[in-house]
Scaffold this motif. Structure first.
Motif, PDB file in Angstrom:
ATOM      1  N   SER B  96       0.836  -1.207   0.000  1.00 29.33           N
ATOM      2  CA  SER B  96       0.000   0.000   0.000  1.00 29.33           C
ATOM      3  C   SER B  96       0.868   1.254   0.000  1.00 29.33           C
ATOM      4  CB  SER B  96      -0.893   0.041   1.241  1.00 29.33           C
ATOM      5  OG  SER B  96      -1.377  -1.229   1.545  1.00 29.33           O
ATOM      6  N   LEU B  97       1.910   1.242   0.823  1.00 29.30           N
ATOM      7  CA  LEU B  97       2.783   2.414   0.899  1.00 29.30           C
ATOM      8  C   LEU B  97       3.466   2.666  -0.438  1.00 29.30           C
ATOM      9  CD1 LEU B  97       4.502   2.002   4.391  1.00 29.30           C
ATOM     10  CD2 LEU B  97       2.869   3.751   3.716  1.00 29.30           C
ATOM     11  N   ALA B  98       3.969   1.600  -1.017  1.00 25.18           N
ATOM     12  CA  ALA B  98       4.694   1.731  -2.278  1.00 25.18           C
ATOM     13  C   ALA B  98       3.783   2.303  -3.364  1.00 25.18           C
ATOM     14  CB  ALA B  98       5.244   0.372  -2.706  1.00 25.18           C
ATOM     15  N   ALA B  99       2.518   1.880  -3.337  1.00 24.98           N
ATOM     16  CA  ALA B  99       1.582   2.366  -4.355  1.00 24.98           C
ATOM     17  C   ALA B  99       1.381   3.874  -4.218  1.00 24.98           C
ATOM     18  CB  ALA B  99       0.243   1.634  -4.217  1.00 24.98           C
ATOM     19  N   ILE B 100       1.228   4.348  -2.998  1.00 25.58           N
ATOM     20  CA  ILE B 100       0.977   5.774  -2.792  1.00 25.58           C
ATOM     21  C   ILE B 100       2.242   6.596  -3.044  1.00 25.58           C
ATOM     22  CG2 ILE B 100       0.393   7.505  -1.048  1.00 25.58           C
ATOM     23  CD1 ILE B 100      -1.379   5.362   0.264  1.00 25.58           C
ATOM     24  N   VAL B 123      10.702   5.464   5.637  1.00 29.56           N
ATOM     25  CA  VAL B 123      10.177   4.888   4.394  1.00 29.56           C
ATOM     26  C   VAL B 123      10.482   5.833   3.244  1.00 29.56           C
ATOM     27  CG1 VAL B 123       8.107   4.113   3.189  1.00 29.56           C
ATOM     28  CG2 VAL B 123       8.380   3.654   5.632  1.00 29.56           C
ATOM     29  N   LYS B 124      10.066   7.089   3.399  1.00 26.26           N
ATOM     30  CA  LYS B 124      10.376   8.074   2.358  1.00 26.26           C
ATOM     31  C   LYS B 124      10.373   9.454   2.980  1.00 26.26           C
ATOM     32  CE  LYS B 124       9.300   9.461  -2.359  1.00 26.26           C
ATOM     33  NZ  LYS B 124       8.302   9.436  -3.436  1.00 26.26           N
ATOM     34  N   ARG B 125      11.377  10.212   2.606  1.00 24.71           N
ATOM     35  CA  ARG B 125      11.482  11.558   3.149  1.00 24.71           C
ATOM     36  C   ARG B 125      10.751  12.533   2.255  1.00 24.71           C
ATOM     37  NH1 ARG B 125      16.781  12.711   6.617  1.00 24.71           N
ATOM     38  NH2 ARG B 125      15.416  14.375   7.284  1.00 24.71           N
ATOM     39  N   ARG B 126      10.266  13.578   2.895  1.00 21.97           N
ATOM     40  CA  ARG B 126       9.709  14.720   2.190  1.00 21.97           C
ATOM     41  C   ARG B 126       8.758  14.324   1.071  1.00 21.97           C
ATOM     42  NH1 ARG B 126      15.180  18.386   2.405  1.00 21.97           N
ATOM     43  NH2 ARG B 126      15.153  18.476   4.645  1.00 21.97           N
ATOM     44  N   ILE B 127       7.650  13.768   1.476  1.00 27.20           N
ATOM     45  CA  ILE B 127       6.701  13.278   0.484  1.00 27.20           C
ATOM     46  C   ILE B 127       5.851  14.428  -0.021  1.00 27.20           C
ATOM     47  CG2 ILE B 127       6.652  10.979   1.488  1.00 27.20           C
ATOM     48  CD1 ILE B 127       3.903  11.797   2.689  1.00 27.20           C
ATOM     49  N   ASP B 128       5.225  14.165  -1.142  1.00 26.80           N
ATOM     50  CA  ASP B 128       4.306  15.117  -1.732  1.00 26.80           C
ATOM     51  C   ASP B 128       3.159  15.369  -0.748  1.00 26.80           C
ATOM     52  OD1 ASP B 128       2.325  16.334  -3.317  1.00 26.80           O
ATOM     53  OD2 ASP B 128       3.207  15.428  -5.118  1.00 26.80           O
TER      54      ASP B 128
END
Lengths: 366, 701
Positions: B96-100, B123-128
């Protein structure tokens, strides 16, 4: 059998206070762990309460039963057989924490035969010394049978494995024999004979060596072998003179393993400080004095030795436990009488106190 | 069973009682030790275990230009973090995370299953920002959003080298962001949490709220910066050059209005560029200043009274010999006034002025101009430059340095040094930050200004006149402005490649001021490695012209209506804008010219003199001591003077072969002056004639 008022009011009150105090501390020390493990913060408290109630009832019952009942050969014999049997039965049980120390019935009722065995052995010792106390220095005829029974019981307990209990039992027995007048030569002989056994026991289980290392330097490996003891010292030390307040222990929040059972004294030290911990230690000293006084005033040798044994059992276990918590001796699985969470221990200590109180009933003024 | 029985061994019972009592006393003592004596120690230990303190970044200050337009600001963004051990179904969560987040689902799953990273991972920095709500909507236990601050540069590439950037951790990593990092950062707040042994926090407490960082108000003007960058880029591209620098500074104060490097980079995406792009060449690059440097010699000579603005200097048909090495001009100038030496960028003239100063005074002049020391501009990475102590100079150094070789300077040093001509003789401290203000807008401090007089006003004025001549008649015609009088100096320096002067790599520069007579701005343009035409006057001066023309408009400087319309003939400008590039050092490559480009320039630019190992010892007899010393300096011979007055004897005798660096013992005497007076034809030098006593009317013999 009508209820009779306790003969030694102070000992009775002391025991009751220690038990109630124990219940409070068990709840304080265990509630977080209990709700995490069992989803119920009262879990250990309730268990302890059930055993305390049962133990209290048994104490009252035994208090009113003539202790000479236990002196009869057939009673002693039966007790020894049942006790040894239950010690053997333990080995059929699945291991818990790599040891089989408990007999279980259902999920709520479990029992440690080694606790019963200790008391039974003390009864046996008292009866034995009552008869042959004067001949105890005849090594083969008198001392050997006694030591053989000790070897059997101690060996079985040590094989569970529960070396702490076995060593404690041996220590109590040696002190009793010492009081009974065993010669220094025999004492030295016993020490020489048992030394290899103790060494073997330590070498056979690597964790025992680790515990000794941790004991010698608790902060050498505070995240590994020294974890428990360093957490224990941290708890006691941070309590300071006045403690953090009842229920305010931080170390019980998964830092200190066995905070509600073997290491409950650390939580007492943390929450109630030097005042609380000191009082607990002094309470056991008082218990010891009262118990010795009862034994000394017992009308016969059986009463004397049984009273002495029971008193030593409570006091030695208490001081061993406290010394362990304070890192004065290596870690052993010894509970703090009346206080540590653990049904068998509480029950048996209350039963033993019942016996002691009955002996007191027959006390004679000097 | 009646009757009390005594203990069989009462003494032993007492012993046991004593032992147990002792044991309990030991326990009480131990409790005392732990709970009273070592209480503090254990309390600290417990605190360390029970309380974790987390710092919260304070909002970073804003960087404004002089009109309070934002050049750098911060926005809140979210970072997705996970505690895998608390996630029920890692594969599904990862999917789910990867999809978003548009990530590789398999990779993420593997990472989240990694047993060594079960406690916490990013998981990921500075997301949209659009994805934040979607992640929250997933509601996965063990996946959280953490607020972070991200630096944003609304003008993207504008002033990128000056502003710099902030790294992922929120630390300034380049430019003003690092120079003023402490002030911009503010004071991080502290939040403490009580934790259990499983590191679960259960009580948060704001120990110290974060204090927002201060903001900077720069002297930089966004419009001027834009003009400067645009014109520099056009100039560098037009010259097919490697790089370029342009700086616009307020002449009077040292406030920098624009500082441009080309090629530039986008501060918002700094990591998409090589680290080499981030370097601010204006403060961190070393180059040989070239002809522009002649102003140092000229000014120092004026200051020392060794020349006058109207002095006529014999430029010896464009060659001069020092230490056995011949320095050339590109035109065989004969007689030039002081001003014309600068206008025409005569090496010979500059060298002669340098010789008059002598090594020590020339060195002092360099230092006085600020070379060999930081300008203390408020940018990181400034270097000191390369100015050797005069005691370590070779015999040729004095000549080489006179026209800007054998020294290494930074563009900003050059700008600040030459700027003293524009503001009446002051060396100023260049600054970018005008004011530091707190988040309420209250002033924290103002710019650290610093000025130091390094020459007399008249000296500056005289050189300024000469500089105007450079633009009006000399090498810098292409710098002439419309409606304003401008002054300046061209420079063309060879780059040193592998320890040798390159025959093909140059740095072309122009430093100028406008409007005269009271310049407002000093503008420097440097173009690194132009291809094709290489001269400062043709490569850099036009860029100066374009920048300055618009900057003056931006600064609302009224044009001088009396000036004639500017007539600019590019062809004419190109022809006259050539500096001569001498070869100073004998160890240089002895290849006269790159044979592949034999007709690159009209004038023979690279004239390499192969030095004779020997030269003839001149006859000093009858010469004044001062002349002898000067002569020896030119030849690179050391003089061991004895006595004073007129030379009467020398060793080695005249005509002896000597190598430069050799020593000549000369005995001077005052007696019988007439007998040694002027032996015509004896002096073979020509240089001598251009060294008049300071009080003498200059003239020719």
């Amino acid at each position: 059998m009508a209820y009779r008022a306790p003969s030694d009011r102070m000992l009775f009150i002391l025991t009751s206070l220690l038990t109630i105090f124990g219940l409070v501390m068990v709840y304080s020390a265990s509630s977080v762990v209990a709700s995490s493990r069992h989803g119920l913060s009262y879990y250990y408290f309730l268990r302890q309460l059930v055993y305390a109630a049962a133990g209290y009832a048994l104490m009252l019952a035994l208090m009113n039963r003539d202790y000479h009942f236990w002196q009869q050969d057939k009673v002693v014999g039966l007790l020894l057989i049942l006790s040894a049997g239950s010690l053997l039965l333990v080995f059929t049980q699945p291991r818990i924490n790599a040891a089989h120390r408990w007999l279980r019935y259902g999920s709520f009722i479990s029992f440690q035969p080694s606790e019963i065995a200790k008391l039974v052995f003390l009864v046996f010792m008292a009866a034995f010394l009552h008869k042959y106390g004067d001949e105890i220095n005849q090594p083969v005829k008198r001392l050997l049978p006694c030591l053989l029974v000790l070897g059997l019981f101690g060996g079985l307990i040590a094989a569970e494995p529960d070396l702490g209990q076995a060593v404690t039992l041996a220590l109590i027995v040696i002190v009793i024999l010492f009081v009974a007048g065993i010669s220094w030569k025999s004492l030295a002989g016993m020490a020489l004979l048992s030394a290899p056994a103790v060494c073997l026991a330590i070498v056979s289980m690597p964790y025992r060596g680790e515990r000794i290392k941790a004991f010698l330097n608790p902060f050498h490996d505070p995240l590994g072998t020294g974890w428990q003891i360093s957490q224990s010292l941290t708890a006691v030390g941070s309590g300071g003179p006045w403690g953090l307040g009842l229920g305010a222990s931080r170390q019980k929040l998964f830092f200190l393993p066995e905070a509600h059972s073997d290491f409950i004294f650390a939580v007492i030290g943390e929450e109630l400080g030097l005042m609380g911990a000191g009082f607990v230690a002094l309470a056991f000293l008082l218990f010891f004095y009262r118990g010795i006084k009862i034994a000394l005033r017992a009308p016969d040798r059986f009463g004397f030795y049984l009273g002495l044994g029971i008193t030593l059992m409570v006091a030695i276990q208490a001081f061993i436990n406290i010394s362990m918590v304070l890192a004065m001796i290596p870690t052993k699985g010894i509970a703090l009488p009346f206080i540590s969470q653990g049904g068998s221990s509480l029950l048996l200590n209350l039963v033993a106190t019942g016996l002691l109180l009955n002996i007191a009933h027959y006390a004679e003024e000097p | 069973m009646a009757g009390r029985v005594d203990a069989p061994h009462p003494g032993r019972v007492t012993l046991v009682i004593g032992f147990v009592t002792l044991w309990s006393l030991v326990i009480l003592g131990r409790l005392m030790q732990l709970q009273v004596i070592k209480h503090e120690e254990f309390t600290q230990l417990a605190l360390k275990r029970h309380v974790v303190t987390r710092s919260v970044l304070a909002p970073r200050g804003i960087v404004y230009d002089s009109h309070m337009d934002e050049l750098a600001t911060s926005v809140r963004v979210s970072t997705v973090v996970a505690e895998p051990k608390r996630i029920q179904e890692i594969p599904r969560a990862a999917h789910s995370l990867a999809a978003i987040l548009r990530m590789n689902s398999v990779e993420l799953k593997t990472r989240m299953m990694d047993p060594s990273r079960q406690t916490f991972q990013i998981v990921k920095r500075r997301i949209d920002p659009k994805d934040e709500a979607r992640i929250e909507a997933l509601g996965i236990d063990g996946v959280h959003l953490i607020e972070e601050s991200m630096r944003v540069y609304p003008n993207r590439k504008l002033a990128s080298h000056t502003l710099g950037f902030v790294n992922m951790n929120g630390d300034g990593a380049s430019g003003l962001e690092v120079q003023y990092d402490k002030e911009l950062k503010g004071t991080p707040g502290l939040i403490s949490f009580n934790v259990d042994a499983l590191r679960r926090s259960f009580r948060g407490n704001v120990e110290q709220p974060p204090i927002q960082g201060h903001s900077l108000v720069l002297s930089l003007d966004r419009s001027i910066q834009y003009i400067t960058e645009r014109e520099l880029a056009a100039g560098v591209e037009g010259a097919h050059a490697k790089a370029g620098i342009a700086i616009v500074m307020e002449s009077e104060t040292g406030r920098i209005l624009a500082l441009a490097n080309y090629p530039d980079f986008n501060c918002n995406k700094y990591n998409e560029y090589d680290a080499g792009f981030w370097r601010n060449r204006a403060v961190s690059d070393l180059f040989e200043p070239g002809s522009t440097f002649k102003v140092v010699v000229a000014t120092a000579a004026l200051e020392a009274g060794l020349t006058r603005p109207d002095e006529v200097i014999d430029c010896q048909k464009g060659s001069i010999t020092i230490g056995g090495h011949v320095f050339h001009d590109h035109h065989p100038y004969d007689l030039l006034t002081f001003g014309q030496v600068l206008e025409n960028s005569s090496n010979v003239g500059a060298v002669k002025l340098g010789l008059r100063l002598g090594e020590e005074r020339l060195y002092e002049a360099l230092r006085n101009f600020g070379f060999g020391a930081k300008t203390e501009v408020d940018l990181p990475g400034e270097i000191v430059g390369l100015v050797r102590d005069w005691r370590n100079w070779s015999a040729l150094s004095i000549g080489a340095i006179s026209f800007g070789q054998e020294v290494g300077v930074t563009p900003i040093q050059m700008l600040v040094g030459i700027n003293a001509i524009a503001n009446g003789g002051y060396r100023v401290r260049p600054t970018l930050v005008d004011r530091v203000i707190d988040y309420r807008g209250d002033l924290v401090r103002t710019r650290a200004s610093q000025t130091q007089r390094i020459m007399k006003t008249e000296t500056a004025a005289a050189v300024l006149r000469a500089f105007e001549g450079v633009v009006l008649r000399g090498t810098g015609k292409a710098a002439a402005l419309e409606g304003y009088r401008a002054a300046g100096k061209t420079g063309t320096a060879q780059k040193i490649v592998d320890g040798r002067y390159s025959a093909t790599k140059y740095v072309s520069s122009f430093i100028g001021f406008a409007p005269l007579p009271d310049p407002k701005v000093t503008v420097m343009v440097m173009v690194d490695e132009p291809n094709g035409t290489i001269y400062g006057g043709t490569v850099a001066a036009p860029v100066f012209q374009k920048i300055t023309q618009e900057v003056l408009l931006q600064l609302k400087v009224a044009p001088d209506q009396t000036l004639p319309a500017r007539k600019f003939d590019p062809a004419l400008a190109a022809r006259d804008s050539e500096d001569y590039l001498p070869n100073a050092t004998p160890v240089l490559p002895l290849v006269a010219q790159d044979p592949r480009k034999p007709e690159k320039t009209k004038n023979e630019v690279i004239k390499v003199y192969v030095p004779d190992s020997t030269l003839a010892m001149p006859d000093f007899r009858g010469m004044a001591k001062r002349k002898v010393v000067a002569r020896c300096q030119e030849l690179g011979i050391r003089v061991q003077a004895d006595g004073s007055g007129i030379a009467v004897s020398q060793l080695p005798p005249p005509g002896t072969a000597v190598a430069f660096g050799d020593t000549c013992n000369v005995v001077f005497a005052k007696k019988n002056l007439s007998s040694y007076k002027s032996i015509p034809g004896l002096t073979l030098d020509t240089a001598e004639r251009s060294v008049p006593p300071p009080n003498e009317t200059p003239g020719r013999h």
